[in-house]
Design a protein around this motif. Structure first.
Motif: not given
Ligand SMILES: Cc1cc2nc3c(=O)[nH]c(=O)nc-3n(C[C@H](O)[C@H](O)[C@H](O)COP(=O)(O)OP(=O)(O)OC[C@H]3O[C@@H](n4cnc5c(N)ncnc54)[C@H](O)[C@@H]3O)c2cc1C
Lengths: 250, 312
Positions: A178, B206, B247, B264, B282
């Protein structure tokens, strides 16, 4: 140096999948399809190599039904020069895909062949490695950096413990992870131009490859759903639950 | 016919996953008969072979100790396995980055279709494996005489370590003119391996910065936890790639998984939804992570984490 890129048409990664009621497969009727995200990264890398003057031509190939030509057009819009569609409506096993791609490598003689490390439908993570074996070439899998040198390529690989860099003799096979790059979006004029770029169609039979199936999918099921739990109101309540109900901390 | 397991190892240590892969091999042997051989390939791997010989169920440890196998590059390792393959009905390895690199190459050399990431052994030729990021489970039957299988370690309970299997030497030395090792950057950590930890605490976007990941350290220390991350946190450069859960990252199934500032996404859930207990912290009460969490705490992680560390 010519660069060959293999791409796959898969379900869009945002779509939540459904299993068919008869458990024969995943239901793909009327589902949004797209280029596999890892393949987009492969196309992007090839186009960047061309922009840097390292690659002279970018050829993109896919194996699949007629509709997969959409993904070839996308790749052409992103900067590939010409496309090859190996058309079949059948389910093609990864080993057979690798055999088909080997024929293309034999014909095209690319210096570098780039594939996505896995397709997000079958999640196999096999085709690039198998193509490398069949062509007798070196493989740089799960690449997060590709640095073409004179006669060799340095590939930095994402491995469980961190990063590993290997030097491969060219020609070679690379599969993308990625973080190799962030693919661009196709601009409208490029999408228009892509319609005029050459797109060849061949059948597996024309390439002399028989579609054999050694793996039978007996059943597809939805995994046991996790029961959503409860919301706790405070850190104290959380610790209490973990200690006394779930008993996972002491 | 016998079963061959390729041992996973790094830094002179047998990887914990190997004991889980031997457990999968044991299930095949129970269904089909046959002995289990364990192959340790690498350079200066004598001590690893000694560790491997302790694994229950292993009949024999085979050691290929040569410079050409150093760093377990795919090209020589696949050639070695191909040279040994005719004595075996099944060849297994962990679905680690080494297993995933080597096994498909071996399979194509032997002209067989491999199966990746098996979750269960239904019989000697039928296995379950996840597809679509684990949102569906396929039962697949293989008609190949040689079955090449990578195994999801977390789906099998490790075998014990009360054995003392004989160790013998494999003399096969292959030639590798295709690839060479340049270097590696391995994360150094005192914490347990992500794949094998009893508790995992992961941070997402986050967390806001790499520095803020320190907020997880104290809690991880108190719980003996490994620290993981979402892809967004890795892509943003907060933490290195080897911490990614999902994944396309590591698959974990600890007793307790704590997701902090992670929304999630299905690709993240694919890597952790088999955890026994899931906690989500969260600030967005609508975040999809709460749908899989046993215990959800809605609030600002910057307030919750220090309080949690102090009260644990
Ligand atoms: C082909 C492909 C493969 C992928 N493989 C993976 C993989 O292996 N693993 C993976 O994780 N992702 C993978 N992804 C990416 C996945 O789709 C998401 O984009 C990613 O998991 C998002 O990460 P996140 O939850 O940290 O970020 P976000 O979706 O941006 O979520 C951040 C969260 O933090 C919370 N937050 C922010 N500030 C605070 C605070 N101060 N206190 C409490 N909560 C807060 C927000 O409410 C939000 O829910 C893949 C995507 C693709 C297309």
């Amino acid at each position: 140096m010519k660069v060959l890129v293999a791409v796959k048409r898969v379900i869009d990664y945002n779509v939540k999948i459904r299993v068919k009621a008869d458990n024969s497969d995943v239901d793909l009727t009327n589902v949004k399809m797209a280029m596999n995200p890892f393949c987009e990264i492969a196309v992007e890398e090839a186009v960047r190599l061309k922009e840097k003057g390292v690659a002279s031509e970018v050829v993109v190939v896919t194996i699949g039904p007629k509709a997969a030509q959409e993904q070839l057009r996308t790749a052409l819009a992103l900067g590939a020069d010409r496309a090859l569609h190996i058309e079949t409506d059948e389910r093609v096993e990864a080993l057979t895909v690798a055999k088909l791609l080997k024929r293309v490598v034999d014909d095209e003689q690319p210096g570098l062949t780039i594939l996505g490390k896995q397709a997000i439908d079958s999640d196999n993570n096999q085709t690039g490695q198998m193509l490398a074996a069949l062509t007798g070439l070196a493989q740089g899998t799960f690449a997060s950096k590709v640095d073409v040198k004179d006669g060799t390529v340095d590939v930095t690989r994402e491995i469980d413990g961190g990063l590993q860099t290997v030097s491969l003799k060219l020609p070679a096979i690379v599969t993308t992870d990625l973080r190799l790059n962030e693919p661009r979006y196709a601009k409208l004029p490029d999408i228009m131009k892509a319609k005029k770029k050459p797109l060849d169609v061949k059948t597996p039979a024309e390439l002399g490859v028989e579609l054999v199936a050694k793996l039978t999918q007996l059943k597809v099921e939805t995994p046991a759903e996790r029961q959503g739990g409860i919301k706790v109101a405070s850190v104290d309540e959380l610790i209490d639950k973990l200690k006394n109900d779930a008993k996972v901390i002491s | 016919m016998s079963i061959l397991v390729l041992a996973d190892h790094h830094d002179g240590q047998l990887a914990g996953a190997t004991a889980h892969v031997v457990a999968a091999a044991q299930q095949i042997a129970d269904a089909d008969g046959g002995d289990i051989d364990l192959l340790v390939a690498g350079e200066n791997v004598g001590a690893i072979a000694e560790q491997a010989a302790k694994l229950d169920g292993v009949s024999r440890v085979r050691v290929a100790d040569n410079g050409v196998y150093a760093h377990q590059l795919a090209e020589p390792l696949a050639d070695l396995l191909a040279a040994l393959a005719d004595d075996y009905s099944h060849i297994l390895a962990s679905a680690s980055t080494t297993g995933k690199n080597v096994l498909p190459r071996l399979a194509a050399l032997k002209d067989v279709s491999p199966l990746s990431d098996i979750l269960s052994v239904e019989s000697a030729d039928t296995f379950k494996r996840p597809i679509y990021a684990g949102n569906a489970i396929a039962t697949v039957q293989s008609a190949e005489t040689l079955k090449v299988l990578s195994v999801r370690a977390t789906a099998f309970d490790a075998v014990g370590e009360s054995n003392s299997a004989p160790i013998d030497t494999v003399d096969t030395v292959v030639d590798n003119r295709l690839s060479s090792f340049v270097g590696e950057e391995l994360a150094q950590s005192e914490r347990p391996e992500l794949g094998g930890a009893r508790v995992v605490i992961s941070g997402g976007r986050g967390m806001g910065s790499g520095d803020n990941f320190k907020l997880l350290d104290g809690i991880a220390d108190k719980l003996g936890a490994a620290i993981g991350a979402s892809r967004a946190a890795v892509d943003a450069g907060f933490v290195p790639n080897d911490m990614q859960v999902g994944q396309t990252g590591k698959i974990v199934a600890p007793e307790l998984y704590i997701a902090v500032g992670i929304s999630g996404a299905i690709q993240h859930l694919a890597g952790m939804k088999d955890s026994k207990v899931i906690v989500a912290i969260n600030k967005d009460e609508e975040a999809p992570i709460f749908q899989v969490a046993d215990y959800g705490l809605v609030g600002d992680l910057f307030q919750i984490l220090p309080e949690l560390e102090q009260k644990l």
